[in-house]
Design a protein around this motif. Structure first.
Motif, PDB file in Angstrom:
ATOM      1  N   LEU A 215       0.835  -1.208   0.000  1.00  0.00           N
ATOM      2  CA  LEU A 215       0.000   0.000   0.000  1.00  0.00           C
ATOM      3  C   LEU A 215       0.869   1.258   0.000  1.00  0.00           C
ATOM      4  O   LEU A 215       1.879   1.323   0.690  1.00  0.00           O
ATOM      5  N   PRO A 216       0.439   2.276  -0.745  1.00  0.00           N
ATOM      6  CA  PRO A 216       1.211   3.533  -0.770  1.00  0.00           C
ATOM      7  C   PRO A 216       0.957   4.352   0.485  1.00  0.00           C
ATOM      8  O   PRO A 216       0.154   3.976   1.350  1.00  0.00           O
ATOM      9  N   VAL A 217       1.633   5.471   0.580  1.00  0.00           N
ATOM     10  CA  VAL A 217       1.370   6.412   1.683  1.00  0.00           C
ATOM     11  C   VAL A 217      -0.084   6.869   1.576  1.00  0.00           C
ATOM     12  O   VAL A 217      -0.556   7.223   0.489  1.00  0.00           O
ATOM     13  N   PRO A 218      -0.849   6.859   2.656  1.00  0.00           N
ATOM     14  CA  PRO A 218      -2.268   7.236   2.579  1.00  0.00           C
ATOM     15  C   PRO A 218      -2.444   8.702   2.221  1.00  0.00           C
ATOM     16  O   PRO A 218      -1.580   9.539   2.496  1.00  0.00           O
ATOM     17  N   ARG A 219      -3.608   8.984   1.632  1.00  0.00           N
ATOM     18  CA  ARG A 219      -3.935  10.355   1.235  1.00  0.00           C
ATOM     19  C   ARG A 219      -5.232  10.778   1.896  1.00  0.00           C
ATOM     20  O   ARG A 219      -6.166  10.009   2.020  1.00  0.00           O
ATOM     21  N   GLY A 220      -5.270  12.054   2.308  1.00  0.00           N
ATOM     22  CA  GLY A 220      -6.481  12.619   2.877  1.00  0.00           C
ATOM     23  C   GLY A 220      -6.788  12.086   4.264  1.00  0.00           C
ATOM     24  O   GLY A 220      -6.025  11.315   4.844  1.00  0.00           O
ATOM     25  N   THR A 221      -7.941  12.516   4.777  1.00  0.00           N
ATOM     26  CA  THR A 221      -8.364  12.113   6.125  1.00  0.00           C
ATOM     27  C   THR A 221      -9.800  11.602   6.145  1.00  0.00           C
ATOM     28  O   THR A 221     -10.355  11.400   7.217  1.00  0.00           O
ATOM     29  N   GLU A 222     -10.374  11.419   4.978  1.00  0.00           N
ATOM     30  CA  GLU A 222     -11.759  10.958   4.895  1.00  0.00           C
ATOM     31  C   GLU A 222     -11.865   9.774   3.944  1.00  0.00           C
ATOM     32  O   GLU A 222     -10.978   9.529   3.127  1.00  0.00           O
ATOM     33  N   ARG A 294      -8.317  -4.005  17.316  1.00  0.00           N
ATOM     34  CA  ARG A 294      -9.508  -3.668  18.083  1.00  0.00           C
ATOM     35  C   ARG A 294     -10.222  -2.492  17.430  1.00  0.00           C
ATOM     36  O   ARG A 294      -9.813  -2.006  16.379  1.00  0.00           O
ATOM     37  N   THR A 295     -11.281  -2.032  18.071  1.00  0.00           N
ATOM     38  CA  THR A 295     -12.150  -1.053  17.408  1.00  0.00           C
ATOM     39  C   THR A 295     -11.545   0.337  17.308  1.00  0.00           C
ATOM     40  O   THR A 295     -12.009   1.146  16.507  1.00  0.00           O
ATOM     41  N   GLU A 296     -10.512   0.643  18.116  1.00  0.00           N
ATOM     42  CA  GLU A 296      -9.876   1.964  18.056  1.00  0.00           C
ATOM     43  C   GLU A 296      -8.418   1.832  17.620  1.00  0.00           C
ATOM     44  O   GLU A 296      -7.534   2.484  18.166  1.00  0.00           O
ATOM     45  N   ILE A 314      -2.004   2.991  11.784  1.00  0.00           N
ATOM     46  CA  ILE A 314      -2.461   2.276  10.600  1.00  0.00           C
ATOM     47  C   ILE A 314      -3.809   2.827  10.148  1.00  0.00           C
ATOM     48  O   ILE A 314      -4.560   3.417  10.916  1.00  0.00           O
ATOM     49  N   THR A 315      -4.109   2.616   8.871  1.00  0.00           N
ATOM     50  CA  THR A 315      -5.357   3.102   8.285  1.00  0.00           C
ATOM     51  C   THR A 315      -6.449   2.038   8.389  1.00  0.00           C
ATOM     52  O   THR A 315      -6.209   0.883   8.735  1.00  0.00           O
ATOM     53  N   HIS A 316      -7.661   2.439   8.042  1.00  0.00           N
ATOM     54  CA  HIS A 316      -8.777   1.503   8.031  1.00  0.00           C
ATOM     55  C   HIS A 316      -8.518   0.355   7.051  1.00  0.00           C
ATOM     56  O   HIS A 316      -8.840  -0.799   7.349  1.00  0.00           O
ATOM     57  N   ARG A 317      -7.972   0.665   5.890  1.00  0.00           N
ATOM     58  CA  ARG A 317      -7.694  -0.406   4.925  1.00  0.00           C
ATOM     59  C   ARG A 317      -6.637  -1.351   5.461  1.00  0.00           C
ATOM     60  O   ARG A 317      -6.754  -2.580   5.301  1.00  0.00           O
ATOM     61  N   GLU A 318      -5.627  -0.821   6.101  1.00  0.00           N
ATOM     62  CA  GLU A 318      -4.587  -1.693   6.653  1.00  0.00           C
ATOM     63  C   GLU A 318      -5.157  -2.595   7.746  1.00  0.00           C
ATOM     64  O   GLU A 318      -4.847  -3.792   7.809  1.00  0.00           O
ATOM     65  N   ALA A 319      -6.025  -2.037   8.585  1.00  0.00           N
ATOM     66  CA  ALA A 319      -6.648  -2.848   9.625  1.00  0.00           C
ATOM     67  C   ALA A 319      -7.533  -3.931   9.016  1.00  0.00           C
ATOM     68  O   ALA A 319      -7.541  -5.076   9.477  1.00  0.00           O
ATOM     69  N   SER A 334     -19.914   5.588   8.972  1.00  0.00           N
ATOM     70  CA  SER A 334     -18.883   6.593   9.211  1.00  0.00           C
ATOM     71  C   SER A 334     -17.535   5.930   9.468  1.00  0.00           C
ATOM     72  O   SER A 334     -17.443   4.706   9.635  1.00  0.00           O
ATOM     73  N   LYS A 335     -16.499   6.745   9.561  1.00  0.00           N
ATOM     74  CA  LYS A 335     -15.172   6.218   9.872  1.00  0.00           C
ATOM     75  C   LYS A 335     -15.178   5.465  11.201  1.00  0.00           C
ATOM     76  O   LYS A 335     -14.574   4.387  11.319  1.00  0.00           O
ATOM     77  N   ILE A 336     -15.847   6.030  12.194  1.00  0.00           N
ATOM     78  CA  ILE A 336     -15.886   5.408  13.518  1.00  0.00           C
ATOM     79  C   ILE A 336     -16.637   4.083  13.454  1.00  0.00           C
ATOM     80  O   ILE A 336     -16.204   3.065  14.030  1.00  0.00           O
TER      81      ILE A 336
END
Length: 388
Positions: A215-222, A294-296, A314-319, A334-336
């Motif tokens: 995976l590349p360096v992540p972009r953005g925050t959303e 875990r969830t957080e 780590i990002t959501h995709r990595e998790a 949502s992200k959460i």
């Protein structure tokens, strides 16, 4: 194994459907009912398995069963991870009526569906709890003659994550076995006695690099409107001091390294606590499985969730990848909410290993000798762990 059977599947407390994913991926199971009380989780389930919303039901399972608004279909297998009440069913300070427990509602569905096999998943503490005994007794009363239970490590089945969970498999008609490991600690994979027990293709654990290294360096925050895997591969907006803290943690390090390297920016709560978990504010290792997701996971102060060499969590995709979700699995919310779904899920690869054993039992291919062989493998691996 045969290839034509279409076994009907019920998933209770389904979350987003991680366990269903593993069963469906065998090509042998057809979901006929699913339930969860979390709206976003059910939306994720529907997106992946029930686009028309025909068999997935949102709501409290006890209320649904009590008011009769949700007829339970006939099924071959019921799977799920009913939350347990602190593993103290017999604690007189709590309400001791098992009918109030969610695992009891799970058993109500098992009975109503006439299922032949049950798969239950929960935290490792369940195995030695009074609640586990009550669950076992209830299964026996419902006609499940064969029960196998043990704490399993998801890493032993190809998941790049050290995730220990109690698994209970129960069958009415034929023997049923826990799955034999396919992977092992690299230091133990060549053990000659394990090989003599039939584990000839035991492979080293998958690691973090195998899961997220491309995976590349992540972009953005959303969440991004781009194809997976980059849709969930976004970062956060850390404060400058947080970035400095990340930089002070070396590969494989943790909050103790932060304190040694940068005491000036170490939070007082850590500086004044010289002992404790070595995972807090820790970096994952490239060449090892991840700690439990875990969830957080997006908060490094919650555990070892810093990227192996980038200065970020780590990002959501990595998790999701560490949890063994395929990139084409769609999460809603949502992200959460998506983070909760990822962290609470049964890793699909672990579920698939369980599903293979369920098929074996349904088709009468599991005998007492196979169960005994599997137990011998677990015993030998446990002995090696104790010896090291």
């Amino acid at each position: 194994m045969g290839t034509t059977a279409d076994y009907k599947l019920i998933d209770l407390f389904s979350g987003c459907g991680g366990m269903t994913r593993g069963f469906v991926d065998t090509g042998r199971f057809r979901p006929v009912f699913a339930n969860d009380f979390n709206r976003e989780a059910i939306e994720s389930y529907r997106t992946n398995f029930d686009p028309s919303g025909e068999h997935s039901v949102l709501g409290d399972i006890k209320a649904l069963l009590d008011n009769g608004s949700c007829p339970v279909p006939q099924a071959d297998v019921v799977i799920g991870g009913p939350p347990c009440q602190g593993f103290s069913l017999l604690n007189k300070k709590r309400l001791g009526d098992p009918r109030r427990s969610l695992w009891f509602q799970f058993m109500r569905v098992v009975e109503l569906s006439s299922a032949r096999i049950v798969v239950m998943e929960n935290v490792r503490q369940l195995l030695t709890s009074p609640e586990c005994f009550e669950i076992y007794k209830t299964l026996k009363n419902l006609g499940f003659r064969y029960v196998s239970k043990r704490v399993l490590n998801a890493a032993d089945y190809g998941v790049p994550e050290m995730r220990f969970r109690t698994i209970i498999l129960a069958a009415k008609d034929n023997h049923i076995s826990l799955p034999q490991p396919t992977h092992c600690d690299p230091a133990k994979a060549a053990d000659t006695e394990i090989r003599s027990l039939g584990m000839l293709d035991l492979r080293p654990w998958e690691n973090v690099r195998s899961a997220i290294g491309d995976l590349p360096v992540p972009r953005g925050t959303e969440i991004r409107n781009v194809p997976p895997p980059l849709d969930l591969h976004f970062g956060r907006r850390p404060r400058p001091v947080s970035i400095e803290r990340y930089k002070a943690v070396p590969p494989g390090g943790n909050r103790f390294d932060l304190h040694r390297n940068r005491p000036d920016i170490t939070p007082d709560c850590w500086a004044n606590k010289p002992t404790g978990s070595t995972d807090i504010f820790g970096r994952l290792w490239w060449d090892r499985p991840s700690v439990t997701i875990r969830t957080e996971f997006f908060k490094p102060e919650k555990g070892r969730y810093l990227h192996p060499d980038q200065h970020r969590p780590i990002t959501h995709r990595e998790a999701a990848r560490i949890q063994s979700f395929p990139d084409n699995f769609t999460f809603s919310g949502s992200k959460i909410e998506i983070a909760k779904q990822i962290g609470n899920a049964v890793p699909p690869l672990l579920a698939q290993a369980l599903a293979v054993e369920v098929i074996r039992s349904l088709e009468g291919e599991t005998d007492a000798g196979y169960v005994k062989e599997t137990e011998a493998v677990y015993k030998r691996i446990a002995e090696i762990k104790l010896a090291m």
